[in-house]
Design an enzyme around this catalytic site. Structure first.
Site, mmCIF file in Angstrom:
data_model
loop_
_atom_site.group_PDB
_atom_site.id
_atom_site.type_symbol
_atom_site.label_atom_id
_atom_site.label_comp_id
_atom_site.label_asym_id
_atom_site.label_seq_id
_atom_site.Cartn_x
_atom_site.Cartn_y
_atom_site.Cartn_z
ATOM 1 N N CYS A 149 19.702 74.038 43.035
ATOM 2 C CA CYS A 149 20.769 74.949 42.611
ATOM 3 C C CYS A 149 20.572 75.352 41.149
ATOM 4 O O CYS A 149 19.647 76.078 40.839
ATOM 5 C CB CYS A 149 22.135 74.308 42.861
ATOM 6 S SG CYS A 149 23.504 75.483 42.783
ATOM 7 N N HIS A 154 22.161 71.941 48.417
ATOM 8 C CA HIS A 154 22.144 70.626 47.757
ATOM 9 C C HIS A 154 21.771 69.501 48.728
ATOM 10 O O HIS A 154 22.668 68.898 49.318
ATOM 11 C CB HIS A 154 23.532 70.327 47.181
ATOM 12 C CG HIS A 154 23.880 71.136 45.981
ATOM 13 N ND1 HIS A 154 23.854 70.637 44.702
ATOM 14 C CD2 HIS A 154 24.275 72.415 45.859
ATOM 15 C CE1 HIS A 154 24.215 71.573 43.835
ATOM 16 N NE2 HIS A 154 24.479 72.668 44.515
ATOM 17 N N GLU A 156 21.019 66.561 48.051
ATOM 18 C CA GLU A 156 21.563 65.268 47.594
ATOM 19 C C GLU A 156 22.988 65.047 48.093
ATOM 20 O O GLU A 156 23.523 63.948 47.951
ATOM 21 C CB GLU A 156 21.486 65.172 46.061
ATOM 22 C CG GLU A 156 22.579 65.871 45.274
ATOM 23 C CD GLU A 156 22.391 67.388 45.157
ATOM 24 O OE1 GLU A 156 21.642 67.956 45.973
ATOM 25 O OE2 GLU A 156 23.013 68.010 44.274
#
Ligand SMILES: Nc1ncnc2c1ncn2[C@@H]1O[C@H](COP(=O)(O)OP(=O)(O)O)[C@@H](O)[C@H]1O
Lengths: 248, 602, 86, 86
Positions: free
Chosen positions: A99, A208, A210
């Protein structure tokens, strides 16, 4: 919730850079730990990469995304070290930009193209389906080409743009790593969600991964079948990919 | 000192000048003080106030800061609390936010506040700075903010002005909260024509800390230094008070004062990290965020909560607008600022942390043993007050109230439409109504993932975040209110709001522990509104007692009305509950085929 | 095609976080000659045909109603761009 | 204090979502005279002292390295503002 501490992966040190305004830095560190690696905090103002084996530039709004997302961060002292270490062939330092990290990598010219405001002009947070187009990069080895994943997307300036020549080149060289499927969320050219450099060690993507690494705190769905409440962990492979790649 | 400030120095209204010119006219009425309040200031000081003192008293004695109309009622929250209810309370009402023990050495602080009027004037910035303000309250307790929520009320969905407000406010909440890295875990969106000229923008923030990290807003320890850090001070939020420009009796025109405040979420994010580092390094003794009433509030509250006095040199304040007068500097509500008390030994460590985060700071003065708050302007005393008289001993009003004459009529107005014949169509119509339909169009603009601990958010009735990654310890929060119920019966409406929030937390699987509330009402000078307020507080306090959960803090927002018509009484109630392991949480919807459905209760 | 330019700047008394961040970044890349930076917006409105006084009036109207937020911004210019100007 | 203005516009071939949204909104408020709108940025750099050629050079450098991204934007002007101009 700590990862596998004793395996060979635990010896791999992955640095996560914090800039003023970074937001998902602690999340990226958690993802590395869950994948079995060792996470190392890096500070944008330092000149020392602390001998890490790979680097993640996390999401957030560094410098508030003022001026342009990533525009100010790319001048950080540590970015100079990263740029140097990341260029120079297949042995170069693996770098992942997520991002805002992706935006910083384009501003730093480590990756081509740029991000502009989402076509609809809104911040958009949603669980996004992606196709892994290239499973040969340092960060995607655990997937197979054509595999689909569901990963949270959340941004305001996520529309990937580049001129046609650059886009053709990216396509021709297999450097489109992730593509949006099931609808283009922001107007990105050719549904591109993530790309790599020529050597495949530097990868940037807008969604994302994560935030899809721990059951109970991820998206409500997975591309791999039914999952429990917030059970999606399709992003974990990104982190295990680099760890496996680095232990050989 | 800038040349400009220098030229003004000789025109400043000092304490000596005030003593020498007792008959000097001051613009107390323009600053919102009543004649008796102004007279009382004179009695407290034994002389007329200086311009700067007048500025301080006027903002600190305003309804917003002093709770002068609501105080007598709010006492019930304290009076009706039993020892059992206080069992988990580490810090109660009165501080920036309450702190609740959730076990294992962890604590949680949470609070809901309003930013209604600024959001009507400039929706994006008003809502954004509303989030910024409540988050600073949480930081100032020593906590890391971990989530936000946003109960909202708008006018009729088809009114021409509604789109401006809705889109601006939602974008502002997202723009600020997303940039801070705070997951938005819930809220409300309600449309009702009664909020047309007066939307309600309430924001709740929750933070997490270890017991030993609790920080309070007090200045103690003679010789300790007082520091202001974060953004520079500009003319923000002193619009109406620019009459004070005349205080300098200066010929050079002051520059314009901003009509609205612009938020800088990046500055606040840096401030959060910077404060957490200060707490970790134990280099601040006391800390206070700057919100309404700015430096006036921070200095007088820190000093009055402490055990001595404070001495401040106002020319040390870093300014964004050099034309500000001392009174204006004291009143300025510029965002993204904090004030702290630091021991002399820790000054270097403090400065190192500021430098690391590139945060500007200036040392304003020190804690003294005089019991006075003394503010100087280039060595001239412009404020010399007992800080308690500014911060705590403001006026208290027992405003008259009575039951509205129209209430019987409204209550008697029963719903007597025909039963719908086509149930399917009726259900679809209901589900499509703006207040019932999916809120994805709002929640999709908020980050609910950041920090990686969100266990429940939209579309669930309570938001759930994990606090401890090792054990799964976490909290659930829900905010609820129903202005229509409260309009019909404010006592019952308040009880129902608490009951709903409590139920939402309980059904998520958490044990409800504490309450924060934001009471949005019309003018307290209207006895019928005042009655609604009194009934609401009584209802909420009674219901808290029945359910065994204490109110730990909150906010009162009065004067929510347009053209003499008040909004519905809207007590937004937030309930916080605790989970030993958020893995046990239960979502609101059904997820699997074949599950049995039971209806519990009456 | 002929264009009208509209410049919009944050009001001087209003905080400009973007300008502030840029001003902070300039010295870090070795550019120390600037005391302050403010960031505003520049709009270019393309006109299909000739620019009449009536179109200019439309542009002025757009400038104050849609292109700027009068609470925090000032319209500092509404002007026809000379053909060979950038 | 003297100021240098830097104008940055999106490259013509890059889609400009904000300009597009404005172009779409103009007719809705009755302003139909415009064929297209593009939204760029205008920076005002304040100089503490006199504007020398060296400072102007700094501004040009800032314009191309920090204030614009050459992949998507063009610097269309770097110029000293006349004192009495807005
Ligand atoms: N302004 C808002 N901000 C964040 N979340 C919101 C907001 N409004 C509604 N939500 C969320 O959307 C979901 C649906 O809300 P709502 O329709 O009000 O639910 P219910 O009617 O069951 O109370 C809930 O999870 C709620 O927290």
């Amino acid at each position: 919730m700590t990862g596998n501490d004793d395996g060979p992966l635990a010896a791999v040190r992955v640095g996560v850079v914090t800039f003023p305004g970074s937001l998902d830095d602690r999340d990226a560190m958690r993802a590395i730990r869950l994948a079995g690696g060792s996470a190392v905090e890096l500070w944008h103002g330092d000149h020392d990469l602390q001998e890490v084996d790979a680097v993640i530039i996390p999401g957030g709004f560094s410098y508030g995304d003022y001026l342009r997302a990533g525009a100010i961060s790319r001048f950080a002292p540590l970015m100079e070290q990263i740029t140097q270490a990341a260029t120079g062939g297949a042995d170069a330092l693996p770098v992942l930009g997520i991002c805002n990290g992706f935006q910083i990598l384009t501003e730093a010219h480590l990756l081509p193209g740029s991000m502009i405001k989402n076509e609809h002009l809104h911040f958009l947070c949603r669980d996004q389906r992606l196709r892994v187009e290239n499973a040969d990069t340092h960060w995607t080895g655990e997937y197979w080409a054509g595999e689909e994943v569901v990963i949270p997307l959340k941004n305001q300036d996520g529309q990937f743009v580049a001129d046609n020549r650059t886009l053709d080149e990216l396509e021709g060289e297999g450097r489109v790593v992730f593509r949006y499927v099931g609808g283009n969320p922001n107007g990105s050219r050719r549904n591109i969600a993530g790309i790599s450099n020529t050597a495949g060690n530097v990868v940037g993507l807008m969604p994302h991964p994560e935030h899809a690494v721990e059951a109970g705190f991820g998206p409500d769905s997975s591309a791999r079948g039914e999952v429990g409440l917030r059970g999606g962990t399709d992003g974990l492979g990104i982190f295990t990919s680099v760890l496996r790649k680095l232990v050989g | 000192m800038t040349a400009e400030a220098m030229s003004r120095k000789f025109n400043i209204d000092t304490v000596a000048n005030a003593e020498a010119t007792p008959g000097q006219d001051l613009p107390w009425a323009a600053l919102g003080l009543t004649e008796s309040e102004y007279r009382r200031i004179g009695e407290i000081l034994g002389r007329r106030p200086t311009g700067a003192e007048l500025a301080m008293y006027s903002v600190m004695w305003s309804e917003h800061c002093s709770y002068k109309s609501s105080k007598v009622h709010l006492r019930q929250f304290g009076d009706k609390v039993t020892d059992a209810m206080k069992e988990h309370l580490l810090v109660g009402i009165g501080e920036n936010a309450g702190v609740v023990d959730i076990g294992d050495g962890w604590a949680v602080t949470f609070k809901v506040e309003s930013h209604n009027h600024p959001s009507f004037v400039e929706p994006y910035q008003g809502a954004a700075t509303g989030v910024g303000g409540i988050v600073r309250d949480i930081i100032s307790m020593g906590a890391r903010p971990v989530a936000v929520m946003d109960p909202l009320r708008f006018g009729a969905i088809d009114h021409p002005d509604t789109a401006r407000l809705v889109h601006g406010i939602v974008a502002g909440i997202g723009g600020y909260g997303n940039s801070l890295g705070l997951p938005n875990i819930g809220g409300e969106v309600v449309f009702d024509a009664v909020y047309q000229g007066n939307p309600l923008v309430n924001a709740l923030a929750v933070g997490v800390l270890r017991h030993e990290d609790i920080r309070l807003a007090n200045a103690s320890g003679t010789g300790n230094r007082v520091v202001l850090f974060g953004a520079r001070t500009g003319g923000d939020g002193i619009g109406g008070a620019s009459v004070l420009a005349s205080e300098s009796f200066d010929s050079s025109k002051p520059s314009k004062r901003p009509a609205v405040q612009v938020g800088d979420p990046f500055a606040e994010k840096v401030l959060i990290e910077c404060c957490l580092e200060l707490f970790k390094a134990s280099v601040v003794e006391g800390i206070q965020d700057l919100g309404a009433a700015g430096i006036s509030c921070a200095t007088s509250e820190l000093a009055s909560n402490g055990d001595g006095g404070m001495h401040v040199e106002l020319t040390n304040v870093l300014l964004r607008d050099p034309s500000l007068t001392p009174g204006e500097i004291l009143m300025s509500e510029s965002q993204e600022r904090m004030m702290a008390v630091v021991t002399p030994e820790n000054v270097t460590a403090f400065e190192a942390i500021m430098d690391r985060w590139a945060v500007e700071y200036s040392w304003l003065g020190e804690v003294t043993d005089t019991g006075r708050l003394i503010i100087e302007w280039d060595g001239e005393t412009i404020v010399d007050v007992d800080p308690r008289t500014v911060a705590h001993d403001g006026p208290v009003y027992e405003r008259p109230y009575h039951r509205p004459s129209w209430l019987d009529r409204v209550q008697a107005d029963a719903f007597d439409a025909e039963q719908p014949t086509d149930l399917r169509a009726a259900v679809l119509e209901l589900m499509a109504s703006p207040n019932m339909c999916s809120k994805d169009w709002v929640t999709d603009q908020f980050d609910r993932y950041v920090q990686g601990n969100t266990a429940l958010a939209m579309p669930d009735d309570a938001g759930v975040v994990r606090v401890d990654e090792e054990t799964g310890l976490g909290v659930a929060i829900s905010t609820d209110a129903n202005g229509r119920y409260s309009y019909l019966d404010p006592y019952e409406g308040a009880r129902l709001a608490l009951a709903e929030a409590y139920r939402n937390v309980a059904t998520s699987g958490a044990e409800p522990l504490a309450v924060s509330d934001c009471l949005n009402f019309g003018s307290p000078e209207d006895p019928e509104v005042m009655w609604q307020f009194a009934e609401t507080v009584r209802g909420l306090a009674d219901a808290c007692q029945e359910l065994g959960v204490p109110v730990t803090g909150g906010n009162v927002s009065l004067y929510n009305q347009t053209g003499g018509v008040a909004v519905h009484p809207t007590p937004v109630v937030g309930v916080l509950g605790v989970f030993d392991d958020v893995a046990r949480r239960t979502p609101s919807g059904w997820r699997e085929d074949g599950q049995a459905i039971y209806l519990l209760g009456t | 095609m002929p264009r009208i330019v509209v410049d919009v700047m944050p009001k001087p008394e209003i905080l400009d976080p973007q300008g502030k961040a840029i001003a902070g970044a300039l010295p870090r890349i070795g550019l120390t000659g600037f005391a302050a930076v403010r960031q505003g917006k520049r709009f270019e409105l393309t006109v299909d045909g000739e620019i009449t006084e009536q179109i200019l009036e439309q542009a002025r109207h757009a400038a104050t109603t849609l292109l700027s937020n009068p609470v925090i911004e000032d319209v500092t210019r509404v002007e026809v761009i000379e053909e060979d100007a950038p």
